[in-house]
Design a protein around this motif. Structure first.
Motif, PDB file in Angstrom:
ATOM      1  N   UNK A 237       0.819  -1.205   0.000  1.00 40.71           N
ATOM      2  CA  UNK A 237       0.000   0.000   0.000  1.00 40.71           C
ATOM      3  C   UNK A 237       0.852   1.254   0.000  1.00 40.71           C
ATOM      4  N   UNK A 238       1.939   1.214   0.772  1.00 43.46           N
ATOM      5  CA  UNK A 238       2.848   2.364   0.798  1.00 43.46           C
ATOM      6  C   UNK A 238       3.417   2.624  -0.587  1.00 43.46           C
ATOM      7  N   UNK A 239       3.843   1.522  -1.239  1.00 43.34           N
ATOM      8  CA  UNK A 239       4.400   1.671  -2.577  1.00 43.34           C
ATOM      9  C   UNK A 239       3.366   2.267  -3.536  1.00 43.34           C
ATOM     10  N   UNK A 336      -9.659  -8.293   1.347  1.00 43.68           N
ATOM     11  CA  UNK A 336      -9.722  -6.904   0.872  1.00 43.68           C
ATOM     12  C   UNK A 336      -8.479  -6.534   0.074  1.00 43.68           C
ATOM     13  N   UNK A 337      -7.314  -7.033   0.504  1.00 41.16           N
ATOM     14  CA  UNK A 337      -6.093  -6.759  -0.254  1.00 41.16           C
ATOM     15  C   UNK A 337      -6.181  -7.354  -1.660  1.00 41.16           C
ATOM     16  N   UNK A 384      -3.016 -17.680  -5.297  1.00 40.01           N
ATOM     17  CA  UNK A 384      -1.677 -17.254  -4.949  1.00 40.01           C
ATOM     18  C   UNK A 384      -1.373 -17.513  -3.489  1.00 40.01           C
ATOM     19  N   UNK A 385      -0.257 -16.894  -3.011  1.00 38.80           N
ATOM     20  CA  UNK A 385       0.151 -17.111  -1.631  1.00 38.80           C
ATOM     21  C   UNK A 385      -0.894 -16.593  -0.652  1.00 38.80           C
ATOM     22  N   UNK A 386      -1.553 -15.511  -0.982  1.00 41.30           N
ATOM     23  CA  UNK A 386      -2.564 -14.960  -0.077  1.00 41.30           C
ATOM     24  C   UNK A 386      -3.702 -15.916   0.161  1.00 41.30           C
ATOM     25  N   UNK A 387      -4.285 -16.449  -0.939  1.00 43.92           N
ATOM     26  CA  UNK A 387      -5.379 -17.422  -0.781  1.00 43.92           C
ATOM     27  C   UNK A 387      -4.900 -18.681  -0.081  1.00 43.92           C
ATOM     28  N   UNK A 388      -3.690 -19.128  -0.454  1.00 44.04           N
ATOM     29  CA  UNK A 388      -3.152 -20.319   0.204  1.00 44.04           C
ATOM     30  C   UNK A 388      -2.922 -20.084   1.682  1.00 44.04           C
TER      31      UNK A 388
END
Length: 426
Positions: A237-239, A336-337, A384-388
């Motif tokens: 988010x910062x990026x 949400x991400x 992806x890694x988030x869902x996993x």
């Protein structure tokens, strides 16, 4: 020393004492009989001393001959039958001459028990009783004089009594043999048990190593999920905010807004990083209940991304176990991400439902959607890694994560966890 070893040693000592007594008993009884017989002339007339001494010497030699045999020969039934027959013949001769040798005849009972087998034991007992009955009548002279009825009566009583006593003695011997056999079997079982315990100790050590390795792997995965759900999302988010600020440097007001958002995200990420290192619950859960924490996450996310976001809570909102609340909060953050990164949605709806045995969180968006079963760049079909990471976090608590989506039809993510109350299952 174990109880088994003590009992076994006691049985061995008792057996050695029995053998020693049975070896000495014939000589002791023979000596006592000779002494009583030699004292008889002092009050009962002359005695055939040479015959008594001759048969006594023959009896001693017969006993000594037997005791010099190898112990293995004592298991030879015909040889032991011959020995016992000879002993009874000598005893009958001594009793016929001198009635006091009835005392020596008593050795026939234990000798029959030790050296005869099966029914021959009872034959030896009967023979001993018949010879003793002659001594009870005063010797062979009285028998020749016509005391046959008395001898038969005494013999019958003696045989019955001796047979009954011998029967109970044999039962006791069988019980002792069973106890010894049980001790042998117990010893063998203990040896096998010790071997099994050693094997189990080795397996236990292997399981400890495997459990330790699994714990390390699980902790690494947990830390990876925590970092992904907090630091990675915050830094991303910062990026994004800094990139947006870079593109609007000529516009002071938007630039200031993006920089402010970037600073807020940086502060939150730093706080979460510190809490992750100390393995405590997220700051939002430490300060508010789960519905309020998720609502705060959704509100701030909506302000940053300018997407309408609504949280609906149903059921009896009550405190849940910390792991359950953390898992649901992280699921909301990750969902949400993902919407911000991939969905291009205009509206997001979150539903937190408290049921009797489950707590569920549903996140729905009206974005572009995707094909859940399609392979990703990393070869995974689980997203992806988030869902996993979401799926692993939920499954670790015996929960379930379902994903429904299709291209152009938006996405719905549903996480269901057991409704473990606060303070339970610790």
């Amino acid at each position: 020393m174990s109880i088994e070893a003590e009992l076994r040693a006691e049985f061995d000592r008792w057996e050695r004492r029995e053998i020693a007594v049975f070896k000495l008993l014939p000589y002791l009884l023979l000596a006592a009989s000779v002494l009583l017989t030699l004292l008889r002339p002092a009050w009962d007339g002359p005695m055939h001393v040479p015959a008594v001494l001759g048969l006594t010497l023959a009896t001693v030699l017969w006993l000594l001959c037997f005791h010099t045999l190898h112990p293995e020969w004592h298991q030879n039934a015909p040889l032991m039958g011959l020995y016992y027959t000879g002993l009874m013949v000598l005893a009958a001769g001594l009793v016929a001459i001198a009635p006091f040798f009835t005392l020596f005849t008593f050795v026939g009972y234990p000798q029959a028990f030790l050296y005869l087998q099966g029914r021959w034991r009872y034959a030896g007992v009967a023979t001993t009783a018949l010879i003793s009955a002659v001594g009870y009548l005063g010797g062979a002279a009285d028998l020749v004089a016509g005391a046959w009825p008395e001898w038969i009566a005494i013999s019958l009583v003696s045989v019955v009594l001796a047979g009954a006593f011998f029967y109970f003695a044999e039962l006791a011997d069988q019980r002792n043999r069973r106890q010894k056999q049980a001790l042998v079997e117990l010893h063998e079982a203990n040896v096998k048990l010790e071997a099994a315990l050693e094997e189990n100790a080795g397996l236990h050590a292997q399981l400890l190593v495997q459990a330790r390795e699994a714990g390390v792997l699980d902790e690494r995965q947990r830390m990876a999920r925590e970092i992904h759900d907090t630091l990675a999302q915050g830094l991303a988010g910062i990026l994004a905010q800094l990139q947006a600020a870079e593109q609007t440097l000529d516009e002071p007001s938007p630039s200031r807004r993006h920089v402010t958002n970037a600073m807020n995200l940086a502060r939150e990420s730093l706080t979460e990083a510190r809490r992750t290192v100390h393995a405590v619950e997220p700051a939002m859960l430490a300060e508010a209940r789960l519905p309020d924490a998720i609502n705060d996450v959704a509100r701030r996310w909506a302000e940053v991304h300018h997407i309408d976001t609504v949280l609906t809570t149903t059921g009896d909102a009550r405190p849940m176990h910390a792991d359950v609340e953390v898992a649901l909060l992280r699921t909301a953050q990750e969902a949400l991400a993902n919407v911000a990164k991939h969905a291009r949605a205009s509206r997001v709806g979150l539903t937190l439902s408290y049921m009797e045995d489950l707590v569920t969180l549903d996140v729905r968006d009206d974005g572009v959607g995707f094909e859940p079963g399609a392979k990703r760049a990393n070869g995974s079909t689980n997203g992806g890694f988030g869902l996993g990471g979401m799926r692993q976090r939920v499954q670790r608590l015996a929960g379930r994560l379902d994903i429904e989506s299709e291209p152009g039809g938006g996405t719905a993510i549903s996480a269901a966890l057991p409704a473990i109350p606060a303070g339970g299952a610790d």
